[in-house]
Scaffold this motif. Structure first.
Motif, PDB file in Angstrom:
ATOM      1  N   TYR A  37      28.936   0.199  13.179  1.00 40.41           N
ATOM      2  CA  TYR A  37      29.755  -0.957  12.908  1.00 40.41           C
ATOM      3  C   TYR A  37      28.873  -2.187  12.762  1.00 40.41           C
ATOM      4  O   TYR A  37      27.824  -2.305  13.401  1.00 40.41           O
ATOM      5  CB  TYR A  37      30.768  -1.177  14.041  1.00 40.41           C
ATOM      6  N   GLY A  38      29.346  -3.098  11.940  1.00 42.53           N
ATOM      7  CA  GLY A  38      28.640  -4.356  11.803  1.00 42.53           C
ATOM      8  C   GLY A  38      29.659  -5.428  11.545  1.00 42.53           C
ATOM      9  O   GLY A  38      30.790  -5.141  11.173  1.00 42.53           O
ATOM     10  N   ALA A  39      29.242  -6.679  11.759  1.00 42.37           N
ATOM     11  CA  ALA A  39      30.142  -7.778  11.431  1.00 42.37           C
ATOM     12  C   ALA A  39      29.476  -8.626  10.364  1.00 42.37           C
ATOM     13  O   ALA A  39      28.271  -8.803  10.369  1.00 42.37           O
ATOM     14  CB  ALA A  39      30.431  -8.620  12.670  1.00 42.37           C
ATOM     15  N   PRO A  41      28.111 -11.744   8.779  1.00 41.70           N
ATOM     16  CA  PRO A  41      27.663 -12.994   9.401  1.00 41.70           C
ATOM     17  C   PRO A  41      28.402 -14.224   8.896  1.00 41.70           C
ATOM     18  O   PRO A  41      28.344 -15.268   9.528  1.00 41.70           O
ATOM     19  CB  PRO A  41      26.178 -13.058   9.043  1.00 41.70           C
ATOM     20  N   GLU A  42      29.069 -14.133   7.766  1.00 38.65           N
ATOM     21  CA  GLU A  42      29.710 -15.339   7.228  1.00 38.65           C
ATOM     22  C   GLU A  42      31.222 -15.343   7.374  1.00 38.65           C
ATOM     23  O   GLU A  42      31.839 -16.389   7.277  1.00 38.65           O
ATOM     24  CB  GLU A  42      29.316 -15.530   5.758  1.00 38.65           C
ATOM     25  N   CYS A  43      31.868 -14.173   7.552  1.00 35.28           N
ATOM     26  CA  CYS A  43      33.314 -14.241   7.784  1.00 35.28           C
ATOM     27  C   CYS A  43      33.745 -13.402   8.978  1.00 35.28           C
ATOM     28  O   CYS A  43      34.935 -13.328   9.273  1.00 35.28           O
ATOM     29  CB  CYS A  43      34.091 -13.861   6.528  1.00 35.28           C
ATOM     30  N   ASP A  44      32.809 -12.786   9.668  1.00 39.73           N
ATOM     31  CA  ASP A  44      33.079 -12.062  10.912  1.00 39.73           C
ATOM     32  C   ASP A  44      34.037 -10.888  10.742  1.00 39.73           C
ATOM     33  O   ASP A  44      34.752 -10.525  11.668  1.00 39.73           O
ATOM     34  CB  ASP A  44      33.616 -13.013  11.979  1.00 39.73           C
ATOM     35  N   LEU A  46      34.900  -7.127  10.735  1.00 38.58           N
ATOM     36  CA  LEU A  46      34.291  -5.942  11.338  1.00 38.58           C
ATOM     37  C   LEU A  46      34.249  -4.833  10.290  1.00 38.58           C
ATOM     38  O   LEU A  46      35.270  -4.483   9.705  1.00 38.58           O
ATOM     39  CB  LEU A  46      35.113  -5.509  12.547  1.00 38.58           C
ATOM     40  N   ARG A  62      35.296  -8.855   1.990  1.00 37.22           N
ATOM     41  CA  ARG A  62      36.189 -10.015   2.085  1.00 37.22           C
ATOM     42  C   ARG A  62      35.572 -11.263   1.468  1.00 37.22           C
ATOM     43  O   ARG A  62      36.196 -11.966   0.708  1.00 37.22           O
ATOM     44  CB  ARG A  62      36.569 -10.268   3.540  1.00 37.22           C
ATOM     45  N   CYS A  63      34.291 -11.553   1.807  1.00 35.04           N
ATOM     46  CA  CYS A  63      33.725 -12.811   1.321  1.00 35.04           C
ATOM     47  C   CYS A  63      32.579 -12.596   0.332  1.00 35.04           C
ATOM     48  O   CYS A  63      32.081 -13.560  -0.244  1.00 35.04           O
ATOM     49  CB  CYS A  63      33.257 -13.680   2.489  1.00 35.04           C
ATOM     50  N   GLY A  64      32.165 -11.371   0.126  1.00 28.15           N
ATOM     51  CA  GLY A  64      31.149 -11.122  -0.887  1.00 28.15           C
ATOM     52  C   GLY A  64      29.722 -11.363  -0.436  1.00 28.15           C
ATOM     53  O   GLY A  64      28.817 -11.387  -1.251  1.00 28.15           O
ATOM     54  N   PHE A  65      29.493 -11.534   0.866  1.00 25.59           N
ATOM     55  CA  PHE A  65      28.141 -11.763   1.379  1.00 25.59           C
ATOM     56  C   PHE A  65      27.298 -10.499   1.210  1.00 25.59           C
ATOM     57  O   PHE A  65      27.790  -9.394   1.392  1.00 25.59           O
ATOM     58  CB  PHE A  65      28.224 -12.152   2.852  1.00 25.59           C
TER      59      PHE A  65
END
Lengths: 238, 198
Positions: A37-39, A41-44, A46, A62-65
């Motif tokens: 699992y990872g989160a 870093p820019e929209c948290d 999971l 979700r945010c494309g990071f």
């Protein structure tokens, strides 16, 4: 010539893989519970991360990071590139970069003389910033990546590894060699109108250093480095 | 964070929350679910940046001294002179790097701060992308400072020609550094926390 010899050195180090063991260890999957699992870093968000394939890019849904972009033989490449960078750092700083000639009078400058010129004209805050961004931080960044990748390459553990790695991550943004290069180009174009501009060996070394640091930052896989550092420290503590 | 995990902001390790002041098992740094005092720090750096942006544009950034006759240039004046001497691409480059980018950063960061503070319902993905652009583009504003450092060093021919850096250089360098700090301290996850309908 200089650049050619350093590319040669880089390829030499790349082809002579001294320890075959270290390649096998690169693909060891972390044995922790939450390892998959990872989160973001820019929209948290999971995320359940699969082990990404080398060369793939993993983006957050979700945010494309850009979450992960594992590179082939990241540790080996980083090690050899940082050696080449460290060697190139000296000609880039010591040899004259460029000079101008107006009406028989000529001047030439190295990286450091720009700092000194600002310093002597009571512009010490700017001088310090230029010194940090164009000389000190690149040097420290190359040294740190050399130390870290060296330790990982030879499977040595060191209690300062995490500290170095953290500093290197924070410094990454403040290494402004490419901005300086653009500055040189603009300054050249401005000066062309006034005087005759001459280029020295320092400039070519500087361009080579720029390419090397660019490759270094793109080859450096933070995720892999942290995972290996975690493993090494765990082995060391047991 | 809702699921009881914290992402270590240094090494990216996902850690289960045990107690309030815990450390990352991998890199020993302190764990925070969000950057501490993100809004306050960003606001402080941003306001000082905005205030210094005014002297950076009003005062002369460098003085070109030819045969004892000096003419001071502001940032804008230097660009206009570049356009006059038919160097449009370079003029555009300097215009983007030293006027548009700082302005875009200051406005963009203020909007981000306001949207988090007043809990605006916004398209979080779009704003995160905007934050990413602001954070990436910041370092390129240093261009003007480097140009000055090179020019001051090279054009130093005694009585014939000389370039002297002006007071705006310090202010401009400070703007760039402060906005970089502001962007670094802003935590884009705050944008996502406020959204009710995800």
């Amino acid at each position: 010539m200089t650049f050619f010899s350093f590319t040669l050195l880089y390829w030499f180090l790349y082809f002579t893989k001294l320890t075959i063991k270290s390649i096998g260890r690169m693909f060891v999957i972390n044995d922790m519970n939450s390892a998959n699992y990872g989160a973001c870093p820019e929209c948290d968000l999971l995320i359940n991360l699969a082990q990404p394939i080398i060369g793939d890019k993993v983006h957050c849904p979700r945010c494309g990071f850009l979450l992960a972009h594992p590179r082939k033989k990241s540790i080996e490449h980083t090690f050899s590139l940082s050696i080449a960078g460290l060697i190139l750092f000296f000609p880039a700083n010591l040899l004259p970069m460029m000079g101008i000639e107006v009406m028989g009078e000529s001047t030439n400058g190295v990286l450091f003389s720009g700092v000194m010129a600002l310093f002597n004209k009571n512009m010490w805050p700017v001088a310090i910033i230029v010194f940090l961004a164009s000389i000190l931080f690149p040097l420290v960044h190359i040294l740190l990546s050399l130390l870290i990748s060296g330790h990982l390459y030879f499977n040595r553990s060191n209690r300062y590894l995490t500290c170095w790695m953290r500093w290197m991550q924070h410094l990454d943004e403040w290494v402004m060699l490419e901005v300086y290069m653009l500055g040189i180009i603009v300054a050249c174009v401005k000066l062309m109108a006034l005087a005759q501009v001459e280029f020295g060996w320092g400039l070519y070394a500087f361009i080579a250093l720029l390419i090397i640091t660019g490759m270094l930052t793109s080859k450096l896989d933070n995720e892999l480095f942290w995972r290996r550092i975690g493993q090494l420290n765990k082995e060391h503590n047991n | 964070m809702k699921q009881g995990f914290i992402r270590c902001h240094d090494c990216g390790n996902l850690v289960k929350i045990v107690d309030k002041f815990s450390q990352c098992p991998r890199c020993d740094s302190h764990l925070h679910s969000r950057s501490p005092y993100s809004l306050q720090r960003t606001a402080a750096f941003l306001i000082s940046g905005i205030l210094l942006y005014i002297p950076a544009n009003v005062f002369p950034i460098m003085t070109v001294d030819q045969f004892g006759v000096g003419e001071p240039h502001t940032i804008m004046g230097g660009i206009i002179e570049l356009i006059d001497s038919n160097m449009l691409p370079i003029a555009l480059l300097v215009l983007v790097a030293s006027i548009l980018v700082p302005l875009f950063k200051l406005i963009g960061l203020s909007l981000l701060l306001l949207s988090v503070y007043f809990r605006w319902q916004i398209n979080a993905r779009f704003w995160t992308v905007m934050y990413r652009i602001i954070a990436f583009v910041g370092r390129w504003s240093m261009l003007d400072i480097f140009i000055i450092s090179i020019l001051v060093d090279l054009v130093n021919l005694g009585g014939v020609a000389q370039i002297i850096a002006g007071p705006a250089a310090i202010a401009f360098a400070a703007v760039v550094i402060l906005t970089m700090f502001a962007a670094k301290n802003f935590d884009p996850r705050l944008l996502w926390d406020n959204q009710q309908n995800l």
